[in-house]
Scaffold this active site. Structure first.
Site, PDB file in Angstrom:
ATOM      1  N   GLU A 117       6.110  26.609  56.516  1.00  0.00           N
ATOM      2  CA  GLU A 117       5.977  25.159  56.470  1.00  0.00           C
ATOM      3  C   GLU A 117       5.035  24.766  55.338  1.00  0.00           C
ATOM      4  OE1 GLU A 117       4.919  21.496  59.551  1.00  0.00           O
ATOM      5  OE2 GLU A 117       3.902  23.425  59.809  1.00  0.00           O
ATOM      6  N   LYS A 169      11.676  17.898  59.996  1.00  0.00           N
ATOM      7  CA  LYS A 169      10.945  18.174  61.231  1.00  0.00           C
ATOM      8  C   LYS A 169      11.037  16.990  62.194  1.00  0.00           C
ATOM      9  CE  LYS A 169       6.272  19.619  62.675  1.00  0.00           C
ATOM     10  NZ  LYS A 169       4.923  19.912  62.136  1.00  0.00           N
ATOM     11  N   CYS A 175       7.572  24.530  62.879  1.00  0.00           N
ATOM     12  CA  CYS A 175       6.233  24.532  63.469  1.00  0.00           C
ATOM     13  C   CYS A 175       6.178  23.937  64.878  1.00  0.00           C
ATOM     14  CB  CYS A 175       5.258  23.826  62.531  1.00  0.00           C
ATOM     15  SG  CYS A 175       3.508  24.215  62.860  1.00  0.00           S
TER      16      CYS A 175
END
Length: 276
Positions: free
Chosen positions: A40, A112, A153
């Site tokens: 990330e 995300k 994440c």
């Protein structure tokens, strides 16, 4: 397929981060990796919003994504940028992942979904939603023999994403991350192994690690887990480098035959009992 996870310590200089990425990707490819994942925020880790906005570019002009497309083609690999910040038209930012084919063509893009809005111990606080625009759709994509489920994440704490990906055919789940040191020490390994076990799928998680130029600390410990929950490879520290492991998709099939929980799931309702 031979797969690698790149561990980085990205800073506030995009060009320096690209140079670091380029070297590690080349090293992993020379070691036989056919699929390589970066963490990330590969291109920039910058807490200062003004400095962040000054450094990033729209998707079509982004230097990280442009370099990745060229590297994938040159090295004849699948290159997965775990994420990098991308400037959007509305003045917000996307935390965007991209997968490039061995022809240098972008095969998938994922933004995300879950924003890391938390207050941790010792005064550590994060509000990603103040800067980043959340994505709205999960993504799965075929890369050679693998069917990848894309996530980033904090998404790893929302198991329904991975269950939906597995039900749609994904046999390799991806969770590139910049986990804080505090949360990583507590939960990193168990979360990655749990997502693998629950879905009978491999998990590949490239990570940021160490103390960064913007002062944040990330946990490192990039990891590759097999469908039975065994750790195939781990970077056992927070230093830059890479790990590598061979992925055999038949192991996902075997795990799902042994524990067919994807097939055995049943609809149910939640009932709340009230007492006087």
């Amino acid at each position: 397929m031979r797969c690698a996870a790149i561990q980085m310590r990205s800073g506030i200089d995009v060009a320096a981060n690209i140079t670091a990425m380029d070297k590690l990707v080349r090293d992993a490819a020379a070691d036989g990796a056919q699929y390589i994942q970066t963490p990330e925020m590969t291109g920039l880790l910058q807490k200062d919003r003004k400095a962040l906005m000054a450094a990033i570019k729209p998707d079509q002009d982004d230097f990280v994504l442009g370099t990745a497309a060229s590297l994938a083609k040159e090295l004849n690999i699948w290159l997965h940028i775990g994420s990098t910040p991308i400037l959007l038209e509305d003045g917000k930012v996307a935390n965007r992942a991209a997968l490039f084919s061995p022809q240098g063509i972008r095969a998938a893009t994922y933004d995300k979904i879950h924003m890391f809005d938390v207050d941790l111990d010792n005064g550590e606080s994060w509000r990603e939603s103040a800067v980043y625009e959340p994505g709205e759709a999960t993504q799965i994509v075929q890369a050679g023999e693998m069917i990848l489920g894309l996530a980033i994440c904090y998404d790893v704490r929302f198991p329904n994403i991975f269950r939906d990906q597995a039900l749609a055919g994904a046999n390799v789940l991806t969770t590139p991350a910049a986990f804080t040191r505090q949360t990583g020490e507590a939960h990193w390994h168990v979360l990655q192994r749990a997502r693998a076990i629950e879905n009978g799928a491999y998990v590949i998680a490239a990570a940021q690690g160490g103390t960064h130029e913007d002062t944040r600390e990330t946990y490192g410990h990039s990891i590759i887990v097999d469908p039975w929950g065994a750790v195939l490879a781990e970077k056992t520290d927070d230093k830059p480098g890479y790990i590598i492991a061979d992925i055999d998709i038949s192991k996902s099939v075997e795990a799902r035959k042994k524990i067919p929980n994807l097939k055995n799931a049943r609809p149910y309702r939640v009932e709340t009992q009230h007492t006087e």
